[in-house]
Design a protein around this motif. Structure first.
Motif, PDB file in Angstrom:
ATOM      1  N   SER A  27       4.209  -1.453   7.003  1.00  0.00           N
ATOM      2  CA  SER A  27       5.573  -0.628   7.052  1.00  0.00           C
ATOM      3  C   SER A  27       6.070   0.192   5.913  1.00  0.00           C
ATOM      4  CB  SER A  27       6.801  -1.598   7.682  1.00  0.00           C
ATOM      5  OG  SER A  27       7.140  -2.389   6.727  1.00  0.00           O
ATOM      6  N   ARG A  28       6.833   1.204   5.917  1.00  0.00           N
ATOM      7  CA  ARG A  28       7.332   1.849   4.735  1.00  0.00           C
ATOM      8  C   ARG A  28       8.041   0.679   4.156  1.00  0.00           C
ATOM      9  NH1 ARG A  28       7.888   5.425   8.690  1.00  0.00           N
ATOM     10  NH2 ARG A  28       6.965   7.720   8.297  1.00  0.00           N
ATOM     11  N   PRO A  52       2.885   4.334   5.010  1.00  0.00           N
ATOM     12  CA  PRO A  52       1.784   3.530   5.746  1.00  0.00           C
ATOM     13  C   PRO A  52       0.870   4.517   6.161  1.00  0.00           C
ATOM     14  CG  PRO A  52       4.107   3.495   6.935  1.00  0.00           C
ATOM     15  CD  PRO A  52       4.276   4.422   5.591  1.00  0.00           C
TER      16      PRO A  52
END
Length: 334
Positions: free
Chosen positions: A261-262, A287
């Motif tokens: 994820s970010r 990502p």
């Protein structure tokens, strides 16, 4: 009736047909090397694109998107029969009035029947060592192989540059990892998949993907990487990443990506910056992949491959295939 060689059954980039040339020669066939040396008004293939045509009509590659390949094969076979090189113009200004290329375009092709096995074997050997190599066509029947040619032009004729095949190294496990490996291999990349579980590796059995078993993060050793290599990390257990990324960040790999994820990516880059790698945020795609709303392993793999191709074509893949000498000296060849 012409036939396309079986080597084209897998998706290919068509950037390099040296292997096909030598395969036809190993079958005892005379072979013509056809190079697109000029185009006007647009072309589906860039200058330097090539076909190889065997005397029996087998061929590999394409130069016009399919609308004139049969004529190219016929002309190449005729040149082989005569034992003389020739040029061929298709589209506007061609003797083949019934063949029209899109938007009034035209292409000029050089059909070379004098390239010998030793010359092409030298090109293949250089590519096997992942070197950039060029084939200079200097005059009818005269060629030279140049290792690491740089951006210079040949003294006469034209230079066709060959670049090492694109390579993808994947470290990770699970469906995302092996799906990316299989799709990349089908897209004509050289692929190596390294995973800590045998189930991930066995999913690539019989696909042409090289595999290697990982035993511990501390034991992973990244091989030398060049500017035609991409690397993607696809772990859910991110404790595998630090040791790998510390080795990968200083390399010449054209693409580095990591699953997550970010928030995970931000934490990853902050830790690497603290470890002495401030370039991590700019260097690592995370990502990983273009944002296409991917919802399954195939779509994730497609998004990653698309991002890789984009980056490659903006960098190494933007280098020319064909470099010509001056018009006067080109006339001596074409």
């Amino acid at each position: 009736m012409t036939r396309e060689t079986a080597t084209a059954t897998r998706l290919r980039s068509w950037d390099c047909l040296v292997e096909d040339f030598l395969a036809f020669r190993a079958q005892g066939q005379a072979v013509a090397l056809v190079t697109l040396v000029n185009s006007e008004g647009g072309s589906p293939r860039p200058p330097g694109s090539q076909m190889v045509v065997a005397a029996n009509g087998d061929h590999a590659g394409h130069l016009t998107g399919g609308c004139a390949e049969s004529v190219i094969v016929d002309e190449a076979r005729a040149a082989l029969g005569e034992g003389r090189n020739r040029t061929l113009r298709l589209g506007a200004g061609s003797q083949y009035l019934d063949i029209q290329l899109p938007c009034g375009a035209s292409v000029e092709l050089y059909i070379d029947v004098t390239v010998d096995d030793g010359t092409m074997a030298a090109v293949q050997a250089a590519l096997g060592q992942r070197q950039v190599v060029a084939l200079d066509t200097l005059a009818p029947g005269s060629h030279q192989v140049v290792i690491d040619p740089g951006d210079g032009s040949p003294a006469t004729g034209f230079r066709r540059c060959y670049y090492p095949p694109r390579r993808l190294l994947i470290y990770g496990k699970g469906p995302n990892a092996y799906t990316l490996a299989r799709l990349a291999r089908e897209s004509d990349l050289q692929v190596s998949l390294h995973a800590p579980d045998r189930a991930t590796l066995s999913a690539c059995d019989g696909t042409g993907v090289d595999t290697g078993l990982l035993t511990s993060p501390a034991s992973v050793r990244v091989p030398p990487l060049d500017a035609h290599t991409a690397v993607v990390l696809m772990f859910h257990e991110h404790d595998w990443e630090p040791a790998l990324l510390r080795q990968l960040l200083p390399t010449n790999a054209f693409y580095l990506g990591a699953l997550g994820s970010r928030r995970t990516h931000q934490q990853r880059c902050e830790q690497l910056a603290a470890d002495g790698f401030p370039q991590a945020a700019e260097r690592i795609h995370g990502p990983v992949g273009l944002d296409i709303g991917a919802g399954n392993p195939v779509e994730i793999a497609l998004s990653i491959l698309a991002e890789m191709v984009r980056d490659y074509r903006r960098g190494q893949g933007n280098r020319p295939l064909l470099i010509r000498a001056s018009a006067e000296t080109v006339d001596r060849v074409t």
